[in-house]
Design a protein around this motif. Structure first.
Motif, PDB file in Angstrom:
ATOM      1  N   ALA A 109       0.814  -1.218   0.000  1.00  0.00           N
ATOM      2  CA  ALA A 109       0.000   0.000   0.000  1.00  0.00           C
ATOM      3  C   ALA A 109       0.847   1.267   0.000  1.00  0.00           C
ATOM      4  N   ALA A 110       2.007   1.204   0.632  1.00  0.00           N
ATOM      5  CA  ALA A 110       2.895   2.381   0.705  1.00  0.00           C
ATOM      6  C   ALA A 110       4.304   1.959   0.307  1.00  0.00           C
ATOM      7  N   PRO A 111       4.565   1.817  -0.989  1.00  0.00           N
ATOM      8  CA  PRO A 111       5.899   1.384  -1.437  1.00  0.00           C
ATOM      9  C   PRO A 111       6.966   2.401  -1.034  1.00  0.00           C
ATOM     10  N   PHE A 112       8.117   1.901  -0.586  1.00  0.00           N
ATOM     11  CA  PHE A 112       9.204   2.819  -0.293  1.00  0.00           C
ATOM     12  C   PHE A 112      10.536   2.085  -0.322  1.00  0.00           C
ATOM     13  N   THR A 113      11.581   2.875  -0.466  1.00  0.00           N
ATOM     14  CA  THR A 113      12.942   2.365  -0.379  1.00  0.00           C
ATOM     15  C   THR A 113      13.755   3.382   0.404  1.00  0.00           C
ATOM     16  N   MET A 114      14.726   2.912   1.154  1.00  0.00           N
ATOM     17  CA  MET A 114      15.516   3.830   1.972  1.00  0.00           C
ATOM     18  C   MET A 114      16.992   3.519   1.833  1.00  0.00           C
ATOM     19  N   GLN A 115      17.729   4.498   1.289  1.00  0.00           N
ATOM     20  CA  GLN A 115      19.184   4.449   1.244  1.00  0.00           C
ATOM     21  C   GLN A 115      19.711   5.597   2.107  1.00  0.00           C
TER      22      GLN A 115
END
Length: 369
Positions: A109-115
């Motif tokens: 529902a809330a796609p995300f990626t964190m670098q």
């Protein structure tokens, strides 16, 4: 566009076995590796990052501190490269910094990626404009945010009458599929070195299985291999991407719960698992009489894995990218130098047919020195 320009690429992958840095010169579609340096990744910092990647409870204070520390680490790695290459910072147009992925969830529902790895610190400390945060623009456009290197592979590896598949074996294995008269596709096939490294670290206290010595002591357990092949990710259609959030030591130990096996037999089976999951994907893209599989990343140094790929793909020429004039250990870092160049000139750098994004975009955010 200015013709010849110099860029630095910085990459620390899922294995966190070092910070790969490269200095390249780009002239149009030509990219030349000038210098490279593998900068050490402090073990205490790695362990703190792994804790987050494996889903252990954390805090904003911890994430913020790691973001700060990584910014300094990446800046120090760039300074070491410049000293190694006897090059002044003023000669560099920009740094392309991937950052350290701590979580990647492109679905839901809330796609995300964190670098993380504060690019403000990198730009300020090195005095060089820095491009970072490459993945989130693609995800904002509905894409997976990964893989990003197929566009780079397309720019440097030409196809003729036969398929060329570029395989990067880092912690995760990913492929770029270049076929005559077909759009480029690319995705993560599944685990690369990640599971083998984790199991080796647990049982041999080594970061990786040097020359596959641990695996060569054992034999493939067919029942375990069948169990591992049931992982739902493998049957999903592309575009798709994955990471340490799925393929990690707790995942492996859950798979092993119904087995009693010798550690070296598990290691051998994990090597076979990586080889088969890659080969199953590559085989379906064969076109022409002389298909090539060009391998880069840390996996090229695993002789058992490389020999199994050649055996599983008898119709393919399985070689490293070194044979095509591109350093196999520095491919991904070079890709992020190339992505920085594309961003600096506002040129598209994603491939919607690869990531699933709605349209082309120039990826990355520019942080001025």
């Amino acid at each position: 566009m200015c013709t010849k320009q110099r860029f630095i690429g910085v990459m620390s992958g899922t294995s966190m076995d070092g910070v790969d840095t490269v200095l390249v010169e780009i002239d149009g579609n030509h990219i030349e590796l000038i210098a490279s340096l593998d900068y050490p990744f402090p073990e205490p910092l790695k362990q703190r990052l792994l804790a987050i990647c494996l889903g252990q409870p954390t805090s904003l204070d911890e994430v913020g501190e790691l973001d700060h520390l990584l910014g300094h680490l990446f800046a120090d790695a760039v300074d070491a490269l410049l000293k190694h290459a006897n090059c002044d910072a003023s000669a560099i147009s920009a740094i392309g910094n991937h950052g350290q992925t701590v979580f990647h969830r492109p679905d839901g529902a809330a796609p995300f990626t964190m670098q993380i790895g504060d690019a403000n610190i990198i730009a300020t400390k090195t005095g060089i404009d820095t491009v970072a945060d490459f993945r989130r623009k693609d995800m904002a456009l509905g894409g997976q945010g990964a893989p990003l290197v197929p566009a780079f592979h397309q720019s440097i590896f030409a196809t003729s009458d036969s398929s060329v598949v570029v395989l990067n074996i880092g912690g995760i294995a990913n492929i770029s599929v270049l076929r005559p008269e077909h759009p480029v596709i690319g995705y993560d096939t599944g685990p690369g070195n990640m599971l083998m490294d984790a199991w080796c670290a647990k049982h041999r206290q080594h970061k990786f299985d040097q020359d596959a010595q641990f695996a060569l002591e054992g034999k493939v357990d067919k029942a375990l291999l069948a169990q591992l092949m049931n992982e739902p990710y493998l049957s999903r259609s592309a575009p798709k991407s994955t990471g340490r959030e799925l393929f990690n030591l707790p995942w492996l130990e859950a798979q092993l719960s119904q087995f009693t096996l010798k550690p070296h037999d598990v290691q051998r089976t994990l090597c076979e698992y990586t080889a088969i999951t890659i080969a199953n994907e590559v085989a379906q893209y064969q076109i022409g009489a002389e298909p090539e599989l060009l391998v880069c990343g840390g996996g090229v140094h695993n002789p058992l894995l490389m020999s199994r790929l050649a055996e599983l793909l008898p119709q393919w020429s399985v070689v490293t990218t070194d044979d095509k004039g591109v350093d196999s250990d520095n491919m991904e870092a070079m890709a992020f130098a190339w992505l920085a160049q594309r961003r600096l000139h506002n040129l598209p750098s994603n491939l919607p047919e690869v990531t699933g994004a709605s349209h082309l975009a120039s990826l990355g955010v520019l942080y001025f020195a």
